[in-house]
Scaffold this active site. Structure first.
Site, PDB file in Angstrom:
ATOM      1  N   CYS A 129       0.613  -1.253  -0.111  1.00  0.00           N
ATOM      2  CA  CYS A 129       0.071   0.028   0.161  1.00  0.00           C
ATOM      3  C   CYS A 129       0.714   1.266   0.047  1.00  0.00           C
ATOM      4  CB  CYS A 129      -0.961   0.086   1.168  1.00  0.00           C
ATOM      5  SG  CYS A 129      -2.173  -1.111   0.912  1.00  0.00           S
ATOM      6  N   GLY A 277      12.586  -4.455  -0.478  1.00  0.00           N
ATOM      7  CA  GLY A 277      13.291  -5.464   0.475  1.00  0.00           C
ATOM      8  C   GLY A 277      12.574  -5.827   1.267  1.00  0.00           C
ATOM      9  N   GLY A 278      11.815  -4.752   2.034  1.00  0.00           N
ATOM     10  CA  GLY A 278      11.132  -4.817   3.184  1.00  0.00           C
ATOM     11  C   GLY A 278      10.097  -3.938   3.239  1.00  0.00           C
ATOM     12  N   HIS A 304      16.107  -2.802   9.972  1.00  0.00           N
ATOM     13  CA  HIS A 304      15.304  -1.496   9.273  1.00  0.00           C
ATOM     14  C   HIS A 304      13.718  -1.449   9.485  1.00  0.00           C
ATOM     15  CE1 HIS A 304      15.109   1.767   6.488  1.00  0.00           C
ATOM     16  NE2 HIS A 304      13.623   1.046   5.846  1.00  0.00           N
ATOM     17  N   HIS A 308      11.306   0.790  12.153  1.00  0.00           N
ATOM     18  CA  HIS A 308       9.966   1.635  11.497  1.00  0.00           C
ATOM     19  C   HIS A 308       9.015   1.567  12.827  1.00  0.00           C
ATOM     20  CE1 HIS A 308      10.595   3.222   7.743  1.00  0.00           C
ATOM     21  NE2 HIS A 308      10.948   2.314   7.073  1.00  0.00           N
ATOM     22  N   ASP A 384       6.170   7.043  -6.413  1.00  0.00           N
ATOM     23  CA  ASP A 384       6.797   5.867  -6.600  1.00  0.00           C
ATOM     24  C   ASP A 384       8.018   6.276  -7.905  1.00  0.00           C
ATOM     25  OD1 ASP A 384       5.535   3.891  -5.117  1.00  0.00           O
ATOM     26  OD2 ASP A 384       4.099   3.752  -6.844  1.00  0.00           O
ATOM     27  N   ARG A 561      12.233  -7.332  -7.345  1.00  0.00           N
ATOM     28  CA  ARG A 561      12.571  -6.155  -6.343  1.00  0.00           C
ATOM     29  C   ARG A 561      12.896  -4.999  -7.066  1.00  0.00           C
ATOM     30  NH1 ARG A 561      16.867  -6.986  -1.427  1.00  0.00           N
ATOM     31  NH2 ARG A 561      16.608  -4.697  -0.667  1.00  0.00           N
ATOM     32  N   MET A 562      12.166  -4.030  -7.036  1.00  0.00           N
ATOM     33  CA  MET A 562      12.652  -2.717  -7.849  1.00  0.00           C
ATOM     34  C   MET A 562      13.985  -2.213  -7.502  1.00  0.00           C
ATOM     35  SD  MET A 562       9.147  -0.730  -8.089  1.00  0.00           S
ATOM     36  CE  MET A 562       9.045  -0.408  -6.217  1.00  0.00           C
ATOM     37  N   LYS A 563      14.482  -2.703  -6.544  1.00  0.00           N
ATOM     38  CA  LYS A 563      15.950  -2.375  -6.406  1.00  0.00           C
ATOM     39  C   LYS A 563      17.117  -2.942  -7.447  1.00  0.00           C
ATOM     40  CE  LYS A 563      19.650  -2.249  -2.921  1.00  0.00           C
ATOM     41  NZ  LYS A 563      20.076  -2.706  -1.555  1.00  0.00           N
TER      42      LYS A 563
END
Ligand code: BES
Ligand code: ZN
Length: 612
Positions: A129, A277-278, A304, A308, A384, A561-563
């Site tokens: 989301c 990643g997370g 990480h 949060h 994004d 994964r977009m990274k």
């Protein structure tokens, strides 16, 4: 209309929604959720109420008490970033029920067919989301300025189970009213279904709403932690081993930032198409399976997302223009946890990778310096599209600078007070600065706070880490420019992060033969560690080393994964010439588009359309 968030239709003169009760009927055959949402406002309201939606069909809106219809309109004008405005016309009402359906291309949801999963036998669906996709699952004031509690009844096939960013209440057979009239396919009818109930009793911003449905099992890893994943024993076992140290990190977090307020800290390992990643969904962090590789990095991503729990989930950025308040603080907090559980050298390596990343972003945004600021203007900007290391690493650098100025003990005390003062609130940069100046009198005379928060670029008092290992790796990378390859004994102790840092520091374009020679000696293209593999493949592409294009294609097909997708697609298509690479990128994307999460699809499309 008084907007409070450039990415939302929410009107600040309207009351906020304080609770949403959701009923979600999952139809896997059509990738649609047949839904209702009972919204409760902080006070009764008369007149229009603005809600965000994207790709939802609204069937009806009724008064929750009398069930009488309430007039509503869904704007036909669709904003490419914000979506479609839903206006509900209330007459002194505080609770109303919206019936609606999601669409198969809901931007928050990825529907996976059995072949796209680990276990290959059942379908799977999950949410992402953040930043502004909750509105594609249910109508809401989709701004982090709003905080809502929720309950959910998730109606799914009996062979599957559900997890959420909420407390699990029960798994039960559907009642008569829940039989599934929305579905006329007999195999999905009532006796084949179950309802899973959840409640989230703490108010959270909508971007933290999350669920996953599939054939999911778990392993215990600590007193308040289980790891969930698809029911594949090898995946579950590897995950349980990888995350065994989680409880230690939670205790460390509590020491540094105060009590862990969310009761449980469970982890969900998703299929490889997970675009991040997370993701710090409260009580149930979502993770990419690419972090499971038996070294220190899996724990770093968990550190990480855990951090949060304080910075982001307790104190939340008011809107995405202040995103650094979430990610900068969390990056700082993550490294403090890593420093204790993995040692100072590991933490320094992390800071070094981040420092290089921050410097590289200056190049990426050289024509659009706005996004090198901590506080950014995002009117008309899709969050994004501008996702970057800047809020993470410049935010980290800013807090680290303050720590150096006042010393660690004073900064630790400040952090604890900051968290206890603002928990369960959504704040902006200004609020942080006022609190900083109040609690550390005279800080504005020592540090140029305005330059740090409003200025472009990297302030002169930012710092590279000081560590022997870091310096050694950076100088070895410089020597490669003069043709010296690292010797075996120099890299004997290197793990993935050392290689990642080394590769990041190599010049972007070297002789193709040098690239192949490096790989011949150290097998980087076949590394099981995607950070290493992708850093190497990036170099191979920028050096025009075509031998590796097969491996590039394979990687783009294995992970979502977009990274990894971002740099690989970007390197393939940017720059002059590159005809062969552009054709390759276009073909691979066309063949694989459906396997990416919709957010990743959008990001890759933006990269390709900019360069093709
Ligand atoms: N909250 C982010 C992920 C995110 C950011 C999703 C913006 C959507 C929009 C998460 O906490 C994060 O930062 N993930 C990193 C992990 C890393 C810094 C250890 C990631 O996915 O790479
Ligand atoms: Zn984060």
């Amino acid at each position: 209309m008084a907007p409070i968030d450039p990415h939302s239709y929410t009107d600040s003169t309207h009351p906020f929604t304080t609770h949403i009760a959701l009923s979600l009927y999952f139809d896997f055959s059509s990738s649609i959720i047949h839904s209702s949402a009972l919204l409760s406002l902080s006070s009764p309201h008369t007149g229009d109420l603005s809600l965000d939606t994207r790709a939802l069909s609204i069937t009806s809106v009724v008064d929750a008490e009398t069930l009488t219809p309430i007039p509503f309109s869904l704007s036909s004008e669709i904003d490419s970033i914000k979506g479609a405005l839903l206006t509900v016309s209330l007459s002194n009402q505080a609770r109303f029920l919206i019936s609606f359906e999601t669409s198969p291309n809901s931007s928050a949801l990825q529907w996976l067919s059995p072949p796209q999963t680990f276990n290959k036998t059942s379908p799977f669906v999950y949410t992402q989301c953040q930043a502004i996709h909750a509105r594609s699952i249910f109508p809401c004031q989709d701004t982090p300025a709003a905080r809502i509690k929720y309950s959910a009844k998730i109606n799914i096939p009996r062979t599957l189970s559900a997890v959420m960013s909420a407390r699990h209440v029960e798994r039960r057979v559907p009642t008569a009213g829940e039989a599934g009239s929305a579905c006329d396919d007999s195999i999905w009818c009532a006796e084949n279904r179950v309802v899973e109930e959840f409640v989230m009793e703490q108010p959270i911003p909508p971007y933290l709403f999350a669920f996953a449905v599939g054939e999911i099992s778990h392993r215990e890893v600590g007193p308040r932690t289980r790891v969930y994943a698809e029911s594949v024993p090898s995946v579950l076992d590897a995950a349980a081993t990888e995350f065994a140290g989680t409880e230690d990190m939670i205790r460390q977090g509590e020491k540094l930032f105060g009590p862990y307020d969310w009761e449980r800290f469970d982890l969900l390992v998703l299929p490889p198409s997970f675009p991040y990643g997370g993701m710090e969904n409260p009580r149930m962090v979502f993770l990419t399976p690419t972090v499971i590789k038996g070294d220190a990095t899996g724990a770093q991503v968990v550190a990480h997302e855990l951090a949060h729990s304080w910075t982001g989930n307790l104190i939340t950025n008011k809107n995405n223009e202040h995103f650094w308040l979430n990610e900068g603080f969390t990056t700082y907090a993550e490294r403090r946890i890593v420093e204790v559980v993995q040692g100072e050298d590991r933490a320094a390596l992390n800071i070094g990778i981040g420092w290089k990343g921050l410097n590289d972003e200056m190049e990426r945004f050289k024509d659009n310096m706005e996004f090198t600021k901590l506080k950014t203007q995002q009117e008309g900007v899709d969050p994004d599209d501008v996702y970057s290391q800047v809020p993470y690493e410049k935010g980290f650098q800013f807090l680290w600078r303050i720590e150096r100025q006042i010393g660690r003990p004073a900064f630790d005390e400040f952090l604890k007070k900051y968290i206890s003062t603002f928990k369960f609130q959504s704040i902006d940069t200004e609020t942080f600065l006022v609190f900083l100046k109040e609690n550390i009198p005279g800080i504005e005379k020592e540090i140029n706070l305005e330059l740090w928060t409003e200025g472009t670029g990297i302030p002169p008092d930012a710092l590279a880490p000081e560590s022997k290992l870091y310096t050694q790796i950076v100088s070895l990378a410089y020597e490669f420019r003069n043709g010296r390859m690292p010797k075996e004994d120099e890299v004997a102790d290197w793990g993935g992060q050392e290689w990642e840092l080394y590769l990041e520091f190599l010049p972007k374009s070297v002789e193709a033969s040098q690239i192949s020679a490096l790989d011949a000696r150290y097998q980087l293209a076949e590394s099981k560690d995607y950070e290493v593999k992708v850093a190497f493949l990036q170099l191979a592409i920028s050096s025009g080393c075509r031998d590796y294009y097969g491996e590039v294609e394979k990687t783009l097909k294995e992970v979502g994964r977009m990274k990894y997708l971002r740099p690989l697609y970007t390197y393939l298509v940017q720059g002059p010439g590159k005809e062969e690479e552009k054709i390759l990128a276009k073909r691979v994307f066309a063949e694989n588009r459906a396997c990416y999460h919709p957010i990743a699809q959008g990001v890759v499309e933006a990269i390709l359309s900019k360069h093709l």
